[in-house]
Design an enzyme around this catalytic site. Structure first.
Site, PDB file in Angstrom:
ATOM      1  N   CYS A  25     -16.621 -24.737   8.698  1.00 23.87           N
ATOM      2  CA  CYS A  25     -17.805 -25.438   9.181  1.00 23.87           C
ATOM      3  C   CYS A  25     -18.055 -26.577   8.203  1.00 23.87           C
ATOM      4  O   CYS A  25     -18.175 -26.351   7.006  1.00 23.87           O
ATOM      5  CB  CYS A  25     -18.995 -24.478   9.207  1.00 23.87           C
ATOM      6  SG  CYS A  25     -20.594 -25.320   9.232  1.00 23.87           S
TER       7      CYS A  25
ATOM      8  N   TYR B 252      13.678   5.437  -7.107  1.00 26.42           N
ATOM      9  CA  TYR B 252      14.097   6.518  -6.226  1.00 26.42           C
ATOM     10  C   TYR B 252      15.599   6.591  -6.015  1.00 26.42           C
ATOM     11  O   TYR B 252      16.077   7.536  -5.417  1.00 26.42           O
ATOM     12  CB  TYR B 252      13.361   6.511  -4.891  1.00 26.42           C
ATOM     13  CG  TYR B 252      13.348   5.188  -4.137  1.00 26.42           C
ATOM     14  CD1 TYR B 252      14.528   4.598  -3.707  1.00 26.42           C
ATOM     15  CD2 TYR B 252      12.142   4.561  -3.842  1.00 26.42           C
ATOM     16  CE1 TYR B 252      14.515   3.405  -3.014  1.00 26.42           C
ATOM     17  CE2 TYR B 252      12.111   3.367  -3.143  1.00 26.42           C
ATOM     18  CZ  TYR B 252      13.306   2.787  -2.739  1.00 26.42           C
ATOM     19  OH  TYR B 252      13.288   1.615  -2.061  1.00 26.42           O
TER      20      TYR B 252
ATOM     21  N   LYS C 245       7.380   8.927   0.477  1.00 26.21           N
ATOM     22  CA  LYS C 245       7.793   7.609   0.947  1.00 26.21           C
ATOM     23  C   LYS C 245       6.663   6.637   0.617  1.00 26.21           C
ATOM     24  O   LYS C 245       5.609   6.652   1.239  1.00 26.21           O
ATOM     25  CB  LYS C 245       8.066   7.606   2.448  1.00 26.21           C
ATOM     26  CG  LYS C 245       8.595   6.260   2.919  1.00 26.21           C
ATOM     27  CD  LYS C 245       9.084   6.303   4.338  1.00 26.21           C
ATOM     28  CE  LYS C 245       9.782   4.994   4.705  1.00 26.21           C
ATOM     29  NZ  LYS C 245       8.939   3.811   4.499  1.00 26.21           N
TER      30      LYS C 245
ATOM     31  N   CYS D 223     -19.563 -24.970  14.764  1.00 26.97           N
ATOM     32  CA  CYS D 223     -19.974 -23.792  14.009  1.00 26.97           C
ATOM     33  C   CYS D 223     -20.908 -22.929  14.866  1.00 26.97           C
ATOM     34  O   CYS D 223     -21.885 -23.446  15.420  1.00 26.97           O
ATOM     35  CB  CYS D 223     -20.683 -24.211  12.729  1.00 26.97           C
ATOM     36  SG  CYS D 223     -21.456 -22.826  11.856  1.00 26.97           S
TER      37      CYS D 223
ATOM     38  N   CYS E  90     -24.565 -23.337  13.153  1.00 31.90           N
ATOM     39  CA  CYS E  90     -25.335 -24.580  13.084  1.00 31.90           C
ATOM     40  C   CYS E  90     -24.868 -25.636  14.078  1.00 31.90           C
ATOM     41  O   CYS E  90     -25.509 -26.664  14.240  1.00 31.90           O
ATOM     42  CB  CYS E  90     -25.274 -25.150  11.671  1.00 31.90           C
ATOM     43  SG  CYS E  90     -23.643 -25.784  11.253  1.00 31.90           S
TER      44      CYS E  90
ATOM     45  N   ASP F  64       4.511   3.312   0.274  1.00 36.23           N
ATOM     46  CA  ASP F  64       4.315   2.185   1.181  1.00 36.23           C
ATOM     47  C   ASP F  64       4.199   0.896   0.380  1.00 36.23           C
ATOM     48  O   ASP F  64       3.124   0.339   0.205  1.00 36.23           O
ATOM     49  CB  ASP F  64       3.060   2.418   2.036  1.00 36.23           C
ATOM     50  CG  ASP F  64       3.093   1.569   3.288  1.00 36.23           C
ATOM     51  OD1 ASP F  64       4.114   0.888   3.527  1.00 36.23           O
ATOM     52  OD2 ASP F  64       2.101   1.590   4.036  1.00 36.23           O
TER      53      ASP F  64
ATOM     54  N   GLU G 293      10.781  13.864  -1.038  1.00 38.66           N
ATOM     55  CA  GLU G 293       9.995  13.048  -1.966  1.00 38.66           C
ATOM     56  C   GLU G 293       9.040  12.166  -1.173  1.00 38.66           C
ATOM     57  O   GLU G 293       9.119  12.101   0.052  1.00 38.66           O
ATOM     58  CB  GLU G 293      10.917  12.197  -2.834  1.00 38.66           C
ATOM     59  CG  GLU G 293      11.770  11.230  -2.053  1.00 38.66           C
ATOM     60  CD  GLU G 293      12.906  10.646  -2.892  1.00 38.66           C
ATOM     61  OE1 GLU G 293      12.618   9.723  -3.654  1.00 38.66           O
ATOM     62  OE2 GLU G 293      14.047  11.115  -2.767  1.00 38.66           O
TER      63      GLU G 293
ATOM     64  N   LYS H 111       7.791  10.345   8.900  1.00 37.25           N
ATOM     65  CA  LYS H 111       6.532   9.615   8.789  1.00 37.25           C
ATOM     66  C   LYS H 111       5.325  10.507   9.079  1.00 37.25           C
ATOM     67  O   LYS H 111       5.429  11.495   9.791  1.00 37.25           O
ATOM     68  CB  LYS H 111       6.528   8.424   9.774  1.00 37.25           C
ATOM     69  CG  LYS H 111       7.600   7.386   9.504  1.00 37.25           C
ATOM     70  CD  LYS H 111       7.343   6.666   8.236  1.00 37.25           C
ATOM     71  CE  LYS H 111       7.346   5.177   8.215  1.00 37.25           C
ATOM     72  NZ  LYS H 111       7.400   4.319   9.306  1.00 37.25           N
TER      73      LYS H 111
ATOM     74  N   CYS I 285     -25.404 -25.993   6.650  1.00 38.59           N
ATOM     75  CA  CYS I 285     -25.380 -24.888   7.627  1.00 38.59           C
ATOM     76  C   CYS I 285     -26.156 -23.721   7.032  1.00 38.59           C
ATOM     77  O   CYS I 285     -25.903 -23.301   5.900  1.00 38.59           O
ATOM     78  CB  CYS I 285     -23.934 -24.481   7.897  1.00 38.59           C
ATOM     79  SG  CYS I 285     -23.756 -22.913   8.779  1.00 38.59           S
TER      80      CYS I 285
HETATM   81  S1  IVH Z   1      15.428   5.883  -0.283  1.00 40.82           S
HETATM   82  C1  IVH Z   1      18.782   3.903   2.277  1.00 40.82           C
HETATM   83  N1  IVH Z   1      13.173   6.784  -1.133  1.00 40.82           N
HETATM   84  O1  IVH Z   1      11.458   3.059   2.585  1.00 40.82           O
HETATM   85  C2  IVH Z   1      17.489   3.468   1.796  1.00 40.82           C
HETATM   86  N2  IVH Z   1      13.149   4.827   0.187  1.00 40.82           N
HETATM   87  O2  IVH Z   1      13.622   2.147   5.030  1.00 40.82           O
HETATM   88  C3  IVH Z   1      17.210   4.233   0.583  1.00 40.82           C
HETATM   89  N3  IVH Z   1      10.908   3.871   0.478  1.00 40.82           N
HETATM   90  O3  IVH Z   1      11.949  -0.097   2.317  1.00 40.82           O
HETATM   91  C4  IVH Z   1      15.781   4.367   0.467  1.00 40.82           C
HETATM   92  N4  IVH Z   1       9.841   5.380  -0.684  1.00 40.82           N
HETATM   93  O4  IVH Z   1      11.695   0.851  -0.033  1.00 40.82           O
HETATM   94  C5  IVH Z   1      13.775   5.824  -0.420  1.00 40.82           C
HETATM   95  N5  IVH Z   1      11.264   7.691  -1.999  1.00 40.82           N
HETATM   96  C6  IVH Z   1      11.855   6.743  -1.301  1.00 40.82           C
HETATM   97  C7  IVH Z   1      11.144   5.706  -0.702  1.00 40.82           C
HETATM   98  C8  IVH Z   1      11.820   4.748   0.035  1.00 40.82           C
HETATM   99  C9  IVH Z   1       9.725   4.283   0.033  1.00 40.82           C
HETATM  100  C10 IVH Z   1      11.101   2.691   1.312  1.00 40.82           C
HETATM  101  C11 IVH Z   1      12.197   1.787   0.876  1.00 40.82           C
HETATM  102  C12 IVH Z   1      12.646   1.099   2.128  1.00 40.82           C
HETATM  103  C13 IVH Z   1      12.208   2.045   3.187  1.00 40.82           C
HETATM  104  C14 IVH Z   1      13.401   2.679   3.807  1.00 40.82           C
END
Ligand code: IVH
Length: 699
Positions: free
Chosen positions: A452, A248, A119, A428, A431, A121, A117, A334, A457
């Protein structure tokens, strides 16, 4: 609707709430494209107006109550019943393969599947429901104890306030799964779901533009902006930041046997889950998913920094247990960031219109993911300190999504010894006036601001003047930055009021500008002398005051005179305005020089329109009527809008609050839909203004 009894109103309110909840479900969970924002908004509007007429019918879980009316002093703490873990990272195929091997060894003879799935941010959050109602929403904190940000999370529409415990829409799910869930729900009171709070790229860009206009600090990326929004003590501010939320993980056992089922159950209960997931049986499948997402990453509406890969079978996942602070059965695979290293050749300082000095890194040109980068804003000195950055340092520059390039790391081991510390100049750079250090308390971008102190200015003045003529202020056609800069350089314009005193002979000093264009420019300026109160307030360039705040102030005070005379407490009491902003407004109008510049604008012939005091169902909204209405002539519709506290307008823009569409509505309706402006039909409009008629009466 005029003569509704309480019982009738109650029945209607209940129906409306059901319908709104259902729309929310269909929109966020089922991704039903037939659900439109307009319908959702107009039903909510009707509900709100009924609740205003019958306050006894308001309940805390009504969809109208997402945004609380009061700010907190500080956040409470929430202890997580099950610790919130984090994930171990993998940055390459090899690292993922090594993870896979470890798992295989720990589960001898078992075949497992992997669920892949996105991840996200954003920020990890936990939602706890009791008897189906949202009880607590919390940050991760240290994993054991987080901050109670319930009021903020409630403002996010993707977060259900009430779980779908009746399992409506069960027919769209696997029947066997539904029956397991139904079993598990019996006698169960508490349900916990975790997911990510995030800000979309679009919302982020909009926020930063607004912050910039208001002279406040900008955010480096959507994640920081989302974190900032969740940290607000005033949920009204959070609400304005338009966050999103994806589930999630389901902490409570509701009969799930796989992680995939966890997602399905979350959806069944009313949570938004991201649909692009995949269960694969080997690491080649994992790699393919990773590559596919990496390829579309830029086009996703929010930022993702990788994919999460997790053993799909719940029993196996649990058996694998936890090592350190992370589960063994999952890994964050990542994406290679679009990063490059380069040298910071210098740090220069830019002067903004409010005098704020912003440090900017001058970089040796470097290609980052296909674009050459030579500058990177450092936002403020706090950021330089956080990075530990010196001039001459080798740094890592990152470009993430639509975000401007930023320095994310200093490679301090590559130092040669001749690197220099950056010191904010005491004068500044433009000026030469004294620079002052000021702390910003609370606010959206708390930290240190260097300014400033010379209001005359030239750079500050130029930027202020550009702001005065900009779209959200006087919006003077033909007086863009280029022409303006020339007029300033020629000494024709020194302050805002000079713009309105100019004669065509003055403009003629500009090389290349013919008599005709000069006359046009003067005419354009004259046509803007009568200005609405919000535009006028915005034009003043008050620190922390952008278009929205200007509109809020105008709606509250109604006239410039009232605003100028307002005491701090009065400004502080204006909806949507916090202490920092209120203090800045009060200080602005108390300042003698500012008073004089406002007076000079008025002397130069600027007329500020008074704004009707806002009350009623359309309070503060700009409303456009398009097409033919049956019951109202155009004039009657306008009068009705005004009577309900709204402002009629002819053209549809992002600032439009509502469009009333009659028959044969054309391009304005299309534009409204494109911009996501809410649309009402005549009947809905009639009900709304009729309801307001009762509530209004007083001036
Ligand atoms: S599962 C055991 N699924 O990633 C932790 N985490 O270090 C269970 N995150 O800050 C997390 N998308 O908020 C999971 N689809 C996803 C995610 C996700 C982002 C973030 C989570 C946490 C970090 C995990």
């Amino acid at each position: 609707m005029g003569s509704l009894t309480l019982a009738e109103a109650k029945a209607r309110v209940q129906k409306l709430r059901r319908e709104i909840d259902d729309l929310r479900y269909r929109y966020h969970v089922l991704a039903d494209p037939a659900v439109t924002d307009e319908v959702y908004s107009s039903l909510t509007l009707e509900l709100r107006s009924l609740e205003e007429r019958f306050p006894a019918l308001v309940t805390s879980d009504s969809p109208t109550q997402r945004v609380g009316g009061t700010a907190l002093e500080k956040f409470g703490q929430v202890v997580h019943q099950v610790p919130m873990l984090s994930l171990n990272d993998a940055f390459s195929e090899d690292e993922v393969a090594a993870w896979g091997e470890r798992i295989t060894k720990l589960l001898p003879g078992k075949t497992v599947q992997y669920m892949c799935e996105l991840k996200f941010d954003g920020l990890a959050t936990s939602l706890v429901y009791e008897d189906g109602r949202l009880r607590h929403g919390a940050t991760r904190g240290d994993g054991r104890t987080g901050e109670d940000i319930t009021a903020n999370l409630r403002t996010i529409r993707a977060v259900p306030m009430q779980l779908n415990l009746e399992l409506a829409h069960a027919e769209t799910f696997d029947a066997a799964l539904v029956s397991r869930v139904r079993q598990a729900l019996r006698g169960l009171r508490r349900i916990e779901v975790r997911g990510e709070a995030l800000m979309s790229k679009v919302a982020f860009a909009r926020l930063n533009r607004a912050q910039e206009k208001a002279g406040g600090g900008t955010f480096a990326n959507p994640r920081n902006a989302a974190a900032g929004a969740l940290r607000q003590l005033d949920p009204r501010v959070t609400a304005s930041r338009k966050l999103d939320w994806y589930a999630y993980s389901l902490v409570t056992d509701l009969g799930q046997r796989t992680h995939e089922e966890e997602h399905r159950i979350c959806a069944l209960l009313g949570f938004q889950v991201y649909r692009e997931t995949r269960v694969v049986s080997d690491l080649a499948g994992v790699r393919a998913f990773h590559q596919e997402i990496a390829a579309v990453r830029e086009r996703l509406p929010f930022e993702v920094d990788g994919v999460v890969v997790q053993i799909n079978e719940t029993a196996a996942f649990r058996q694998l247990g936890v090592v350190g602070k992370a589960p063994r059965g999952a890994v964050a695979y990542k994406f290679a960031a679009r990063r490059a290293t380069t040298v910071v050749q210098d740090i220069i300082v830019q002067v903004g219109r409010t005098g704020t000095l912003t440090p900017v890194a001058v970089l040796a040109p470097v290609n980052v993911g296909g674009v050459t980068v030579t500058r990177s804003t450092l936002h403020n000195v706090d950021e330089i300190e956080r990075l530990g950055l010196k001039i001459g340092d080798t740094v890592v520059v990152q470009r993430a999504g639509d975000v401007i390039p930023q320095i994310v790391e200093v490679l301090s081991r590559l130092r040669r010894g001749n690197e220099r510390d950056f010191r904010m100049p005491s004068k500044c750079p433009n000026c030469g006036a004294k620079v002052e250090r000021r702390a910003i308390a609370g606010g959206t971008a708390a930290g240190t601001r260097f300014v400033c102190t010379n209001r005359t200015c030239s750079t500050q003045r130029l930027r202020r003047l550009r702001h005065v003529t900009s779209k959200g202020a006087f919006d003077i056609e033909g007086l863009g930055p280029k022409v303006l800069d020339k007029l300033v350089a020629a000494g024709v314009i020194a302050s805002a009021d000079d713009i309105f005193r100019m004669k065509s002979g003055d403009v003629a000093v500009l090389p290349g500008l013919g008599e005709k264009s000069a006359a046009n420019l003067i005419a354009a300026i004259a046509s803007r002398k009568v200005v609405s109160l919000p535009r006028f307030i915005n034009s003043l360039g008050i620190l922390h005051v952008g278009e929205q705040t200007a509109a809020d102030l105008a709606a509250h005070f109604g006239t410039l005179a009232e605003l100028r005379a307002a005491a701090l407490e009065e400004i502080d009491a204006v909806p949507n305005i916090g202490h920092v902003v209120a203090a800045s407004v009060e200080k602005f109008f108390r300042d003698r020089r500012n008073q004089r510049s406002v007076d000079r604008l008025l002397d130069a012939g600027v007329t500020v329109e008074a704004q009707q005091q806002r009350a009623g169902a359309l309070a503060g909204l700009t409303v456009v009527v398009t097409g033919t209405l049956e019951r109202f002539s155009r004039q009657q519709a306008k009068d009705a809008i005004r009577a309900a506290g709204g402002t009629p307008s002819e053209s549809v823009s992002k600032a439009t609050g509502m469009v009333v569409a009659g028959t044969k509505a054309g391009s304005k309706l299309v534009r409204a839909k494109l911009l996501g402006v809410r649309v009402l039909n005549e009947r809905e409009f009639a009900e709304l203004v009729d309801a307001a008629g009762g509530a209004l009466a007083k001036p």
